[in-house]
Design a protein around this motif. Structure first.
Motif, PDB file in Angstrom:
ATOM      1  N   ARG A  53       1.565  -0.944   0.205  1.00 31.21           N
ATOM      2  CA  ARG A  53       0.020  -0.075   0.111  1.00 31.21           C
ATOM      3  C   ARG A  53       0.965   1.479   0.026  1.00 31.21           C
ATOM      4  O   ARG A  53       1.900   1.081  -0.169  1.00 31.21           O
ATOM      5  CB  ARG A  53      -1.059  -0.142   1.045  1.00 31.21           C
ATOM      6  CG  ARG A  53      -1.676  -1.285   1.421  1.00 31.21           C
ATOM      7  CD  ARG A  53      -3.330  -1.325   2.182  1.00 31.21           C
ATOM      8  NE  ARG A  53      -3.437  -2.071   2.610  1.00 31.21           N
ATOM      9  CZ  ARG A  53      -3.825  -2.901   2.771  1.00 31.21           C
ATOM     10  NH1 ARG A  53      -3.086  -3.451   3.486  1.00 31.21           N
ATOM     11  NH2 ARG A  53      -5.488  -4.287   2.767  1.00 31.21           N
ATOM     12  N   PRO A  54       0.019   2.479  -0.098  1.00 31.67           N
ATOM     13  CA  PRO A  54       1.466   3.540  -0.466  1.00 31.67           C
ATOM     14  C   PRO A  54       1.358   3.996   0.402  1.00 31.67           C
ATOM     15  O   PRO A  54       3.019   4.278   1.104  1.00 31.67           O
ATOM     16  CB  PRO A  54       0.123   5.063  -0.797  1.00 31.67           C
ATOM     17  CG  PRO A  54      -0.986   4.089  -1.424  1.00 31.67           C
ATOM     18  CD  PRO A  54      -0.920   2.395  -1.358  1.00 31.67           C
ATOM     19  N   ASP A  55       1.014   3.452   1.683  1.00 32.21           N
ATOM     20  CA  ASP A  55       2.120   3.669   3.629  1.00 32.21           C
ATOM     21  C   ASP A  55       2.910   2.524   4.239  1.00 32.21           C
ATOM     22  O   ASP A  55       3.746   1.920   4.901  1.00 32.21           O
ATOM     23  CB  ASP A  55       0.704   3.608   4.255  1.00 32.21           C
ATOM     24  CG  ASP A  55       0.017   2.433   4.501  1.00 32.21           C
ATOM     25  OD1 ASP A  55       0.426   1.678   4.280  1.00 32.21           O
ATOM     26  OD2 ASP A  55      -0.142   1.656   5.938  1.00 32.21           O
ATOM     27  N   GLY A  56       3.071   1.525   2.927  1.00 36.29           N
ATOM     28  CA  GLY A  56       3.780   0.996   3.075  1.00 36.29           C
ATOM     29  C   GLY A  56       3.453  -0.650   3.395  1.00 36.29           C
ATOM     30  O   GLY A  56       4.718  -1.572   3.784  1.00 36.29           O
ATOM     31  N   THR A  57       2.620  -0.702   4.087  1.00 38.01           N
ATOM     32  CA  THR A  57       1.857  -2.115   4.433  1.00 38.01           C
ATOM     33  C   THR A  57       2.211  -3.008   3.436  1.00 38.01           C
ATOM     34  O   THR A  57       1.812  -2.688   2.177  1.00 38.01           O
ATOM     35  CB  THR A  57       0.554  -2.224   5.381  1.00 38.01           C
ATOM     36  OG1 THR A  57       0.685  -0.798   5.993  1.00 38.01           O
ATOM     37  CG2 THR A  57       0.220  -3.196   5.535  1.00 38.01           C
ATOM     38  N   VAL A  58       2.159  -4.347   3.861  1.00 37.21           N
ATOM     39  CA  VAL A  58       2.148  -5.084   2.681  1.00 37.21           C
ATOM     40  C   VAL A  58       0.786  -5.969   2.375  1.00 37.21           C
ATOM     41  O   VAL A  58       0.490  -6.000   3.507  1.00 37.21           O
ATOM     42  CB  VAL A  58       3.389  -6.533   3.345  1.00 37.21           C
ATOM     43  CG1 VAL A  58       2.887  -7.710   1.673  1.00 37.21           C
ATOM     44  CG2 VAL A  58       4.520  -6.072   3.885  1.00 37.21           C
ATOM     45  N   ILE A  59       1.018  -5.575   1.434  1.00 32.46           N
ATOM     46  CA  ILE A  59      -0.227  -6.753   1.077  1.00 32.46           C
ATOM     47  C   ILE A  59      -0.742  -8.113   0.314  1.00 32.46           C
ATOM     48  O   ILE A  59      -1.473  -8.878   1.205  1.00 32.46           O
ATOM     49  CB  ILE A  59      -1.188  -5.922  -0.471  1.00 32.46           C
ATOM     50  CG1 ILE A  59      -1.700  -4.239  -0.311  1.00 32.46           C
ATOM     51  CG2 ILE A  59      -2.872  -6.768  -0.686  1.00 32.46           C
ATOM     52  CD1 ILE A  59      -1.876  -4.018  -1.124  1.00 32.46           C
ATOM     53  N   ARG A  60       0.215  -7.884  -0.249  1.00 27.46           N
ATOM     54  CA  ARG A  60       0.879  -9.623  -0.632  1.00 27.46           C
ATOM     55  C   ARG A  60       2.244  -9.815  -0.629  1.00 27.46           C
ATOM     56  O   ARG A  60       2.816  -8.991  -1.244  1.00 27.46           O
ATOM     57  CB  ARG A  60      -0.003 -10.326  -1.546  1.00 27.46           C
ATOM     58  CG  ARG A  60      -0.188 -11.665  -2.214  1.00 27.46           C
ATOM     59  CD  ARG A  60      -1.487 -11.900  -2.972  1.00 27.46           C
ATOM     60  NE  ARG A  60      -1.129 -13.155  -3.876  1.00 27.46           N
ATOM     61  CZ  ARG A  60      -1.645 -13.567  -4.371  1.00 27.46           C
ATOM     62  NH1 ARG A  60      -2.565 -12.990  -5.658  1.00 27.46           N
ATOM     63  NH2 ARG A  60      -1.339 -14.735  -5.613  1.00 27.46           N
ATOM     64  N   VAL A  77       8.295  -0.277  -7.126  1.00 31.96           N
ATOM     65  CA  VAL A  77       7.740   0.898  -8.644  1.00 31.96           C
ATOM     66  C   VAL A  77       6.118   1.488  -8.136  1.00 31.96           C
ATOM     67  O   VAL A  77       5.565   0.309  -7.633  1.00 31.96           O
ATOM     68  CB  VAL A  77       8.042  -0.069  -9.959  1.00 31.96           C
ATOM     69  CG1 VAL A  77       6.705   0.972 -11.063  1.00 31.96           C
ATOM     70  CG2 VAL A  77       9.589  -0.447  -9.799  1.00 31.96           C
ATOM     71  N   TYR A  78       5.932   2.536  -8.336  1.00 32.26           N
ATOM     72  CA  TYR A  78       4.990   2.852  -8.353  1.00 32.26           C
ATOM     73  C   TYR A  78       3.983   3.288  -8.866  1.00 32.26           C
ATOM     74  O   TYR A  78       4.465   3.684 -10.137  1.00 32.26           O
ATOM     75  CB  TYR A  78       4.906   4.145  -7.503  1.00 32.26           C
ATOM     76  CG  TYR A  78       3.333   4.670  -6.934  1.00 32.26           C
ATOM     77  CD1 TYR A  78       2.634   3.801  -5.998  1.00 32.26           C
ATOM     78  CD2 TYR A  78       2.759   5.397  -7.923  1.00 32.26           C
ATOM     79  CE1 TYR A  78       1.729   4.586  -5.425  1.00 32.26           C
ATOM     80  CE2 TYR A  78       1.733   6.077  -7.270  1.00 32.26           C
ATOM     81  CZ  TYR A  78       0.653   5.963  -6.069  1.00 32.26           C
ATOM     82  OH  TYR A  78       0.002   6.327  -6.592  1.00 32.26           O
ATOM     83  N   GLU A  79       2.971   2.142  -8.771  1.00 34.50           N
ATOM     84  CA  GLU A  79       1.974   2.350  -9.797  1.00 34.50           C
ATOM     85  C   GLU A  79       0.396   3.284  -9.447  1.00 34.50           C
ATOM     86  O   GLU A  79      -0.465   2.698  -8.772  1.00 34.50           O
ATOM     87  CB  GLU A  79       1.530   0.346 -10.601  1.00 34.50           C
ATOM     88  CG  GLU A  79       0.460   0.337 -11.926  1.00 34.50           C
ATOM     89  CD  GLU A  79       0.374  -0.721 -11.830  1.00 34.50           C
ATOM     90  OE1 GLU A  79      -0.275  -1.444 -12.276  1.00 34.50           O
ATOM     91  OE2 GLU A  79       1.343  -1.860 -11.982  1.00 34.50           O
ATOM     92  N   GLY A  80       0.389   4.767 -10.415  1.00 37.09           N
ATOM     93  CA  GLY A  80      -0.230   5.339  -9.543  1.00 37.09           C
ATOM     94  C   GLY A  80      -1.714   4.818 -10.106  1.00 37.09           C
ATOM     95  O   GLY A  80      -3.040   4.581  -9.231  1.00 37.09           O
ATOM     96  N   SER A  81      -2.286   3.979 -11.432  1.00 35.14           N
ATOM     97  CA  SER A  81      -3.487   3.297 -11.504  1.00 35.14           C
ATOM     98  C   SER A  81      -4.459   2.477 -10.268  1.00 35.14           C
ATOM     99  O   SER A  81      -4.657   2.479 -10.462  1.00 35.14           O
ATOM    100  CB  SER A  81      -3.215   2.632 -13.146  1.00 35.14           C
ATOM    101  OG  SER A  81      -2.780   1.269 -12.996  1.00 35.14           O
ATOM    102  N   LEU A  82      -3.295   1.819 -10.047  1.00 33.93           N
ATOM    103  CA  LEU A  82      -3.634   0.942  -8.874  1.00 33.93           C
ATOM    104  C   LEU A  82      -3.118   1.030  -7.979  1.00 33.93           C
ATOM    105  O   LEU A  82      -3.854   0.567  -6.051  1.00 33.93           O
ATOM    106  CB  LEU A  82      -3.000  -0.385  -8.947  1.00 33.93           C
ATOM    107  CG  LEU A  82      -2.645  -1.369 -10.363  1.00 33.93           C
ATOM    108  CD1 LEU A  82      -2.399  -2.777 -10.438  1.00 33.93           C
ATOM    109  CD2 LEU A  82      -4.743  -1.368 -10.446  1.00 33.93           C
ATOM    110  N   ASP A  83      -2.803   2.384  -7.318  1.00 31.17           N
ATOM    111  CA  ASP A  83      -2.569   3.376  -6.053  1.00 31.17           C
ATOM    112  C   ASP A  83      -1.585   2.451  -5.315  1.00 31.17           C
ATOM    113  O   ASP A  83      -2.015   1.872  -4.314  1.00 31.17           O
ATOM    114  CB  ASP A  83      -3.482   3.495  -5.522  1.00 31.17           C
ATOM    115  CG  ASP A  83      -2.988   4.776  -4.495  1.00 31.17           C
ATOM    116  OD1 ASP A  83      -1.867   5.295  -4.206  1.00 31.17           O
ATOM    117  OD2 ASP A  83      -3.719   4.846  -3.296  1.00 31.17           O
ATOM    118  N   GLN A  84      -0.289   1.526  -5.456  1.00 29.83           N
ATOM    119  CA  GLN A  84       0.218   0.449  -5.230  1.00 29.83           C
ATOM    120  C   GLN A  84       1.719   1.072  -5.266  1.00 29.83           C
ATOM    121  O   GLN A  84       2.518   1.190  -6.809  1.00 29.83           O
ATOM    122  CB  GLN A  84      -0.859  -0.709  -5.397  1.00 29.83           C
ATOM    123  CG  GLN A  84      -1.637  -1.260  -4.629  1.00 29.83           C
ATOM    124  CD  GLN A  84      -2.622  -2.573  -5.273  1.00 29.83           C
ATOM    125  OE1 GLN A  84      -1.876  -3.417  -5.847  1.00 29.83           O
ATOM    126  NE2 GLN A  84      -3.137  -3.326  -5.020  1.00 29.83           N
TER     127      GLN A  84
END
Length: 763
Positions: free
Chosen positions: A238-245, A301-308
């Motif tokens: 996530r944008p705050d650095g929390t691991v999603i997967r 890499v920040y992917e803006g379309s997914l905000d991830q």
């Protein structure tokens, strides 16, 4: 990501997405209905893709895809089965791995190049050093100095500079094969190879800067975001650095079964400025994290379309620890201060570093004959080099500098490598130390000679002072005797008595102590009976002249009569005057003898090369060293008379005799026997100096002529005395010097040719 959807039955293309069209230039119109394998560039890749399709599930394969322009591009195809428009299809997700393949090819090519690198690179960019076993740096090239930011590393301990612990030090010094380590010095990462050379007992260190490789882009920019079989850690954040997967590899790296909900920033140590840059640039940002014993390079890499944020990791631990085999790299690269050359079997120069070219003042030495360039390298020496299995050393003077040149045959015998080290400073130091040794010897000899000169000089001075008084007493006695009438010819009697006194003064009568006491008592009693005053003063002198009561009676009969006391007093004073004059003459003669010996010993006022009498030199040396010869030292001289004279450096030969005799005296410790012999053996003059001291232990007898080798306690010797003897005898006079020793007998034998053309200058 580029995506291709194919049918499960015939593998024909159903459709491709826009990313595929953008990447490969082929749209649905060009590929729809065609077999997917036809889009591959290599037939083998088509077969592997088809097998992956038939395997079912998710499968990853590396393939080479063909673009619309015919270009071949590497991609990783992740194959999965999905439902599409009511039928099962293969979903082929392609990721560009061209950069990875290029890096792998570059790595393979670099490895091959390093294996075949010449031993003499013109400009070695990596640090090179030679160490003692304790890590002390003997030599380091400029690259090594730059790594540590120092102008010189000589004398410093590399183990301390690198923080190498004792266990690793021991492993390096005992390993049969090179040991590889990777260390960090400031911002620079170095891959170091430590090679221990048993012959020289040195450790050679070869380094390669792998900083750029650490920063190399090895991660796969567009790899599958979550392929279960991806060997590298991959995570979506996530944008705050929390691991999603995160994939299993990521969990393994961080030592956690699941990373979901964890702070990736905290796990990897990503600070706020770096994270802000990741979110704001949209471009890949690289970050290295050290996790336990592994080093992971992450591309975020920040992917803006997914905000991830997608994190792709590559384990570069092996790359950091891997060593490029540098065993065959030149030990002395272009920046080596010593000359380095590679020669062919005939001695022709093939390669030469800058130091060698500068030394010979040539822009290019290629094609020159080493036998012509280097003094001392002749056909015989070159033959010994060609047949040797180990390096053959040669000391040579090139211009105004001295070098030790090691000639090492190559492993295949096709080449000979020459490694040179500058000995000029060492030679100057040795010369200064030898001069110091000479001055110390001179000081010792001067002290001894001062003692030797003082004794006769003091004796002559005392005798002169006493002679003045004795002569006055003689005149007084003479005048008194002239004033009486003896009834005989006084001049004749006095002349006879004076001659007797002079003879006895020059040739004293030898009588025992007990007999002397008895005679003095008898003479004193006789004198008292005849009324002689102070009989006790005259009695010793009269006994020394051979008088007894009988001879005194005869003196009375010669005309002394009642005045015999005056006569014997006059003769006693005359004897005293002659005796003191004799002491002055003896002391003066002794002074002349010592000064003459000193002048002959040093060959003062003569040319460097003289006609030398070796026997005279040995005798003069004994005179010079008389101050060190105690009463308990027996010197046996067996010098063959009539030996032919030698054309030689006389003063330096005398220094040889001094060193050998002085060493024998030290070995005896104040008590024992020294034998000095000279003679002819064939056409050589041989001198032997032998002592009966404790001897030299057999294991070190071969080292006694080496410079700085000494068995004396610290401060008692420099180890240059016998080395000086060797240089004078062997190098300056073409002779030989040998030692044989057992307890109770040590003998140094010097052999000098009678007909040497001329002593060589140097040595």
């Amino acid at each position: 990501m580029p995506v291709v959807i194919t049918r499960t039955l015939d593998d024909s293309v159903v459709r491709v997405n826009a990313e595929y069209t953008a990447a490969f230039g082929l749209g649905d119109a060009e590929v729809a209905g065609k077999p997917f394998r036809d889009l591959h560039d290599v037939p083998e890749d088509r077969d592997r893709t088809l097998e992956a399709h038939r395997a079912g599930g998710i499968e990853s394969v590396e393939v080479r895809m063909r673009t619309a322009t015919g270009e071949c591009r590497w991609a990783q195809a992740d194959v999965a089965v999905f439902g599409f428009q009511g039928e099962p299809v293969y979903l082929n997700t392609l990721y560009d791995i061209g950069q990875l393949k290029s890096a792998e090819r570059g790595l393979e090519e670099a490895t091959e190049v390093l294996h075949e690198m010449a031993r003499f690179p013109e400009m070695n960019p990596g640090p090179v050093a030679r160490l003692e076993l304790d890590g002390t740096i003997l030599r380091a090239n400029v690259a090594a100095q730059e790594v540590f930011g120092l102008d010189s590393l000589d004398g410093m301990c590399l183990w301390d500079l690198l923080g190498v612990d004792h266990a690793v030090q021991t492993q390096i010094s005992e390993a049969a094969a090179p040991i590889q380590l990777e260390v960090q010095v400031g911002e620079v990462w170095l891959a170091l190879t430590f090679a221990y050379e048993a012959a020289s007992r040195h450790i050679f260190v070869y380094g390669t800067d792998v900083t750029a490789q650490k920063r190399a882009e090895r991660e796969l920019a567009e790899r599958a975001r979550f392929p279960q079989l991806n060997p590298g850690p991959v995570a979506r954040l996530r944008p705050d650095g929390t691991v999603i997967r995160a994939n299993p590899a990521a969990g393994s790296v961080f030592g956690k079964q699941s990373l979901a909900g964890e702070s990736f920033r905290a796990l990897c140590g990503i600070d706020e400025p770096l994270w802000t840059r990741i979110l704001s640039t949209g471009a890949p940002v690289r970050h290295e994290a050290t996790l336990a014993d592994r080093c992971i390079s992450f591309t975020l890499v920040y992917e803006g379309s997914l905000d991830q944020v997608f994190a792709y990791g590559a384990d570069i631990s092996e790359l950091k620890a891997a060593e490029r085999a540098l065993a065959d790299l030149a030990r002395f690269p272009e920046m080596n201060p010593g000359p380095v050359l590679r020669l062919d079997q005939s001695g022709t120069v093939l390669l030469a570093n800058r130091a060698a070219r500068t030394l010979f003042d040539q822009d290019d030495l290629s094609g020159r004959s080493w036998l012509d360039l280097c003094p001392g390298v002749d056909a015989a020496f070159w033959s010994s080099v060609r047949s040797a299995t180990d390096a053959v050393p040669l000391e040579a003077k090139l211009g105004s500098r001295f070098f030790m040149l090691h000639h090492a045959p190559g492993p295949d015998g096709a080449f000979v490598f020459v490694y040179g080290s500058d000995l000029t400073a060492q030679k100057k130091a040795e010369s200064a130390l030898r001069q110091s040794e000479k001055m110390a010897t001179l000081g010792t000899l001067t002290a001894g000679m001062a003692h030797e000169l003082n004794n006769p000089a003091a004796a002559a001075q005392r005798a002169a002072e006493q002679l003045e008084v004795a002569f006055a007493d003689l005149e007084k006695a003479h005048l008194t005797l002239r004033g009486v009438s003896l009834g005989v010819d006084v001049d004749r009697l006095l002349a006879e008595l004076s001659q007797q006194a002079r003879h006895v003064a020059a040739h004293p009568i030898e009588i025992g102590a007990m007999e002397r006491v008895d005679r003095e008592a008898q003479v004193e009693h006789w004198l008292e009976e005849h009324g002689v005053d102070h009989a006790w003063e005259s009695a010793p002198a009269l006994v020394e002249m051979g008088y007894s009561p009988t001879t005194l009676d005869e003196l009375v009969g010669k005309g002394a009569g009642d005045h015999v006391g005056l006569v014997v007093a006059w003769q006693a004073q005359a004897h005293r005057v002659y005796r003191l004059a004799g002491e002055i003459r003896h002391g003066s003669s002794r002074l002349v003898e010592i000064v003459g010996a000193m002048k002959a010993y040093a060959y003062l006022g003569q040319a460097p090369v003289q006609s030398v009498d070796v026997n005279e030199g040995l005798r003069n040396t004994l005179v010079i060293l008389r101050g060190k010869l105690g009463e308990d030292i027996e010197v046996e001289q067996a010098l063959t008379p009539g030996l032919p004279r030698l054309e030689a450096y006389g003063s330096e030969l005398n220094q040889v005799w001094t060193n050998l005799i002085d060493n024998a005296l030290d070995a005896l410790g104040g008590k024992g026997r020294i034998a000095i012999r000279s003679g002819l053996v064939d056409d050589r003059l041989v001198v032997e100096i032998e002592d009966d001291g404790p001897g030299i232990p057999e294991p070190i007898q071969s080292q006694v002529f080496d410079a700085f080798f000494t068995t004396k306690p610290p401060g008692m010797g420099t180890g240059l005395g016998l080395n000086t003897c060797y240089n004078v005898v062997v190098k300056k006079h073409a002779g030989s010097i040998e030692v044989s020793s057992v307890p109770g007998r040590t003998c140094f034998t010097v052999s000098l040719p009678l007909h040497a053309t001329h002593p060589t200058v140097g040595g």
